[in-house]
Write a protein that holds these residues in place. Sequence first.
Motif, PDB file in Angstrom:
ATOM      1  N   ARG A 106       0.835  -1.213   0.000  1.00  0.00           N
ATOM      2  CA  ARG A 106       0.000   0.000   0.000  1.00  0.00           C
ATOM      3  C   ARG A 106       0.865   1.256   0.000  1.00  0.00           C
ATOM      4  O   ARG A 106       0.638   2.177  -0.780  1.00  0.00           O
ATOM      5  N   ALA A 107       1.866   1.280   0.861  1.00  0.00           N
ATOM      6  CA  ALA A 107       2.746   2.457   0.936  1.00  0.00           C
ATOM      7  C   ALA A 107       3.478   2.670  -0.389  1.00  0.00           C
ATOM      8  O   ALA A 107       3.582   3.801  -0.878  1.00  0.00           O
ATOM      9  N   ALA A 108       3.975   1.597  -0.985  1.00  0.00           N
ATOM     10  CA  ALA A 108       4.707   1.712  -2.250  1.00  0.00           C
ATOM     11  C   ALA A 108       3.784   2.142  -3.380  1.00  0.00           C
ATOM     12  O   ALA A 108       4.136   3.014  -4.185  1.00  0.00           O
ATOM     13  N   ALA A 109       2.603   1.549  -3.449  1.00  0.00           N
ATOM     14  CA  ALA A 109       1.655   1.893  -4.517  1.00  0.00           C
ATOM     15  C   ALA A 109       1.225   3.348  -4.409  1.00  0.00           C
ATOM     16  O   ALA A 109       1.213   4.077  -5.414  1.00  0.00           O
ATOM     17  N   LEU A 110       0.887   3.788  -3.222  1.00  0.00           N
ATOM     18  CA  LEU A 110       0.470   5.188  -3.050  1.00  0.00           C
ATOM     19  C   LEU A 110       1.609   6.151  -3.348  1.00  0.00           C
ATOM     20  O   LEU A 110       1.397   7.200  -3.965  1.00  0.00           O
ATOM     21  N   ALA A 111       2.824   5.800  -2.949  1.00  0.00           N
ATOM     22  CA  ALA A 111       3.975   6.669  -3.238  1.00  0.00           C
ATOM     23  C   ALA A 111       4.180   6.800  -4.740  1.00  0.00           C
ATOM     24  O   ALA A 111       4.436   7.900  -5.255  1.00  0.00           O
ATOM     25  N   ALA A 112       4.049   5.694  -5.462  1.00  0.00           N
ATOM     26  CA  ALA A 112       4.214   5.732  -6.921  1.00  0.00           C
ATOM     27  C   ALA A 112       3.129   6.580  -7.570  1.00  0.00           C
ATOM     28  O   ALA A 112       3.416   7.419  -8.435  1.00  0.00           O
ATOM     29  N   LEU A 113       1.882   6.370  -7.169  1.00  0.00           N
ATOM     30  CA  LEU A 113       0.769   7.117  -7.750  1.00  0.00           C
ATOM     31  C   LEU A 113       0.856   8.604  -7.430  1.00  0.00           C
ATOM     32  O   LEU A 113       0.745   9.451  -8.325  1.00  0.00           O
ATOM     33  N   GLU A 114       1.045   8.934  -6.167  1.00  0.00           N
ATOM     34  CA  GLU A 114       1.005  10.331  -5.738  1.00  0.00           C
ATOM     35  C   GLU A 114       2.174  11.144  -6.267  1.00  0.00           C
ATOM     36  O   GLU A 114       2.073  12.364  -6.394  1.00  0.00           O
ATOM     37  N   ALA A 115       3.272  10.505  -6.609  1.00  0.00           N
ATOM     38  CA  ALA A 115       4.424  11.222  -7.167  1.00  0.00           C
ATOM     39  C   ALA A 115       4.238  11.534  -8.653  1.00  0.00           C
ATOM     40  O   ALA A 115       5.044  12.268  -9.231  1.00  0.00           O
ATOM     41  N   ARG A 116       3.170  10.999  -9.243  1.00  0.00           N
ATOM     42  CA  ARG A 116       2.921  11.158 -10.687  1.00  0.00           C
ATOM     43  C   ARG A 116       1.468  11.556 -10.914  1.00  0.00           C
ATOM     44  O   ARG A 116       0.636  10.727 -11.281  1.00  0.00           O
ATOM     45  N   PRO A 117       1.142  12.821 -10.695  1.00  0.00           N
ATOM     46  CA  PRO A 117      -0.242  13.257 -10.910  1.00  0.00           C
ATOM     47  C   PRO A 117      -0.647  13.068 -12.370  1.00  0.00           C
ATOM     48  O   PRO A 117       0.161  13.233 -13.278  1.00  0.00           O
ATOM     49  N   GLY A 118      -1.899  12.708 -12.552  1.00  0.00           N
ATOM     50  CA  GLY A 118      -2.431  12.537 -13.894  1.00  0.00           C
ATOM     51  C   GLY A 118      -3.414  11.384 -13.933  1.00  0.00           C
ATOM     52  O   GLY A 118      -3.864  10.879 -12.904  1.00  0.00           O
ATOM     53  N   LEU A 119      -3.741  10.962 -15.139  1.00  0.00           N
ATOM     54  CA  LEU A 119      -4.701   9.889 -15.365  1.00  0.00           C
ATOM     55  C   LEU A 119      -3.969   8.547 -15.419  1.00  0.00           C
ATOM     56  O   LEU A 119      -3.095   8.332 -16.261  1.00  0.00           O
TER      57      LEU A 119
END
Length: 166
Positions: A106-119
């Motif tokens: 969860r921490a890794a997935a959220l870090a990856a997503l949140e560091a790359r705003p967009g669709l």
Amino acid sequence: MAVELEPCGPERREVIANLFQFYVHDFADFWTSRQADFQEDGRFGRYPPLDDYWDQPGGEALLIRADGHPAGFVLIDRKGHSGLPCDFNMGEFFVGRPYRRAGVGRAAALAALEARPGLWEIAVARRNLAAQAFWLQVATAAGRVEALDRDDAHWNGPVLRLTVAG
């Protein structure tokens, strides 16, 4: 547990390739037919698109570290499964068994997503029910989610499309 994402350049390709052996082994449980064989050296053959994460525009390879130790990987590209445009696609995601159910994924997935705003798109294999629940929770925490269902030659399972704000 401290979770970090470490960018992996081409010089670290072998680390991801080694971890990918465990990923293929685990993922074989969700195939409807055998899609990989052991090679003569006892390993699975190279996953053909793995090099794309270094060689294609928009490809990224990230090593997941938990308390400083390699724990898995995040592979990002721009090749969605819905047929619709997207800025980012969660190409492959893996957390090793010793690190599961400890919040590492969860921490890794959220870090990856949140560091790359967009669709974003996140496609999950239909037979991987645990991953479906995991990704729906993560996607909902990261942004507004639209869930599509694909069952065709290109993909079989849900495709989550989410917008991550900057």
